[in-house]
Design a protein around this motif. Structure first.
Motif, PDB file in Angstrom:
ATOM      1  N   PRO A  23       0.835  -1.209   0.000  1.00  0.00           N
ATOM      2  CA  PRO A  23       0.000   0.000   0.000  1.00  0.00           C
ATOM      3  C   PRO A  23       0.864   1.251   0.000  1.00  0.00           C
ATOM      4  CG  PRO A  23       0.007  -1.007   2.169  1.00  0.00           C
ATOM      5  CD  PRO A  23       0.762  -1.933   1.263  1.00  0.00           C
ATOM      6  N   THR A  24       0.460   2.254  -0.767  1.00  0.00           N
ATOM      7  CA  THR A  24       1.174   3.527  -0.766  1.00  0.00           C
ATOM      8  C   THR A  24       0.585   4.405   0.338  1.00  0.00           C
ATOM      9  OG1 THR A  24      -0.353   4.412  -2.385  1.00  0.00           O
ATOM     10  CG2 THR A  24       1.673   3.437  -3.214  1.00  0.00           C
ATOM     11  N   PRO A  25       1.446   5.004   1.133  1.00  0.00           N
ATOM     12  CA  PRO A  25       0.925   5.814   2.235  1.00  0.00           C
ATOM     13  C   PRO A  25       0.290   7.102   1.721  1.00  0.00           C
ATOM     14  CG  PRO A  25       3.297   5.986   2.140  1.00  0.00           C
ATOM     15  CD  PRO A  25       2.897   4.964   1.115  1.00  0.00           C
ATOM     16  N   GLU A  26      -0.747   7.507   2.371  1.00  0.00           N
ATOM     17  CA  GLU A  26      -1.400   8.782   2.053  1.00  0.00           C
ATOM     18  C   GLU A  26      -0.607   9.902   2.724  1.00  0.00           C
ATOM     19  OE1 GLU A  26      -4.565   9.500   0.644  1.00  0.00           O
ATOM     20  OE2 GLU A  26      -4.756   7.458  -0.118  1.00  0.00           O
ATOM     21  N   ILE A  27      -0.396  10.997   2.009  1.00  0.00           N
ATOM     22  CA  ILE A  27       0.331  12.139   2.566  1.00  0.00           C
ATOM     23  C   ILE A  27      -0.693  13.191   2.980  1.00  0.00           C
ATOM     24  CG2 ILE A  27       1.988  13.963   2.090  1.00  0.00           C
ATOM     25  CD1 ILE A  27       3.299  12.108   0.092  1.00  0.00           C
ATOM     26  N   ASP A  28      -0.653  13.517   4.257  1.00  0.00           N
ATOM     27  CA  ASP A  28      -1.562  14.527   4.791  1.00  0.00           C
ATOM     28  C   ASP A  28      -0.835  15.875   4.759  1.00  0.00           C
ATOM     29  OD1 ASP A  28      -3.585  15.909   6.033  1.00  0.00           O
ATOM     30  OD2 ASP A  28      -3.045  15.213   8.050  1.00  0.00           O
ATOM     31  N   ASP A  31      -0.711  18.171   7.921  1.00  0.00           N
ATOM     32  CA  ASP A  31       0.130  17.800   9.053  1.00  0.00           C
ATOM     33  C   ASP A  31       1.291  18.788   9.150  1.00  0.00           C
ATOM     34  OD1 ASP A  31       1.345  16.457  11.121  1.00  0.00           O
ATOM     35  OD2 ASP A  31       2.107  14.819   9.889  1.00  0.00           O
TER      36      ASP A  31
END
Length: 109
Positions: A23-28, A31
């Motif tokens: 899974p590719t991490p979601e960038i917030d 933050d």
């Protein structure tokens, strides 16, 4: 490593070759710990590039002036260059004839 050892390596190599999706991490972007250079980074990088270009241009001009002054000084000290015009353009190469003795050296032992 006998035949059994080779048989153990084949499944290990085969598992490495399988493409396992991750899974590719979601960038917030909200933050506060997420950092990006943004427009300020681009502007600073452009300023550094222009400054580097100006420094290289100034350095090249200084080197050309120094070489020209050195050539003038050399002509003033040693007189005009007796070589033909075609050879004068390649001043950075100094050709020493074979029959000429090196400066300060002895001819025999």
């Amino acid at each position: 490593m006998g035949e059994n050892g080779a048989m153990l390596l084949i499944p290990a190599v085969a598992t490495l070759a399988i493409d396992v999706p991750s899974p590719t991490p979601e960038i917030d972007l909200e933050d506060p710990w997420v950092v990006s250079p943004g427009i300020e980074g681009f502007i600073m990088f452009a300023i550094l590039g222009v400054a580097l270009w100006l420094i290289i241009k100034a350095m090249t001009g200084s080197i050309r002036r120094a070489n020209f002054r050195a050539a003038e000084r050399e002509e003033e000290l040693y007189g005009p260059d007796p070589r033909p015009q075609a050879q004068q353009q390649s001043r950075h190469r100094r050709v020493i004839p074979v029959d000429e003795a090196p400066p300060g050296g002895s001819q025999g032992r």
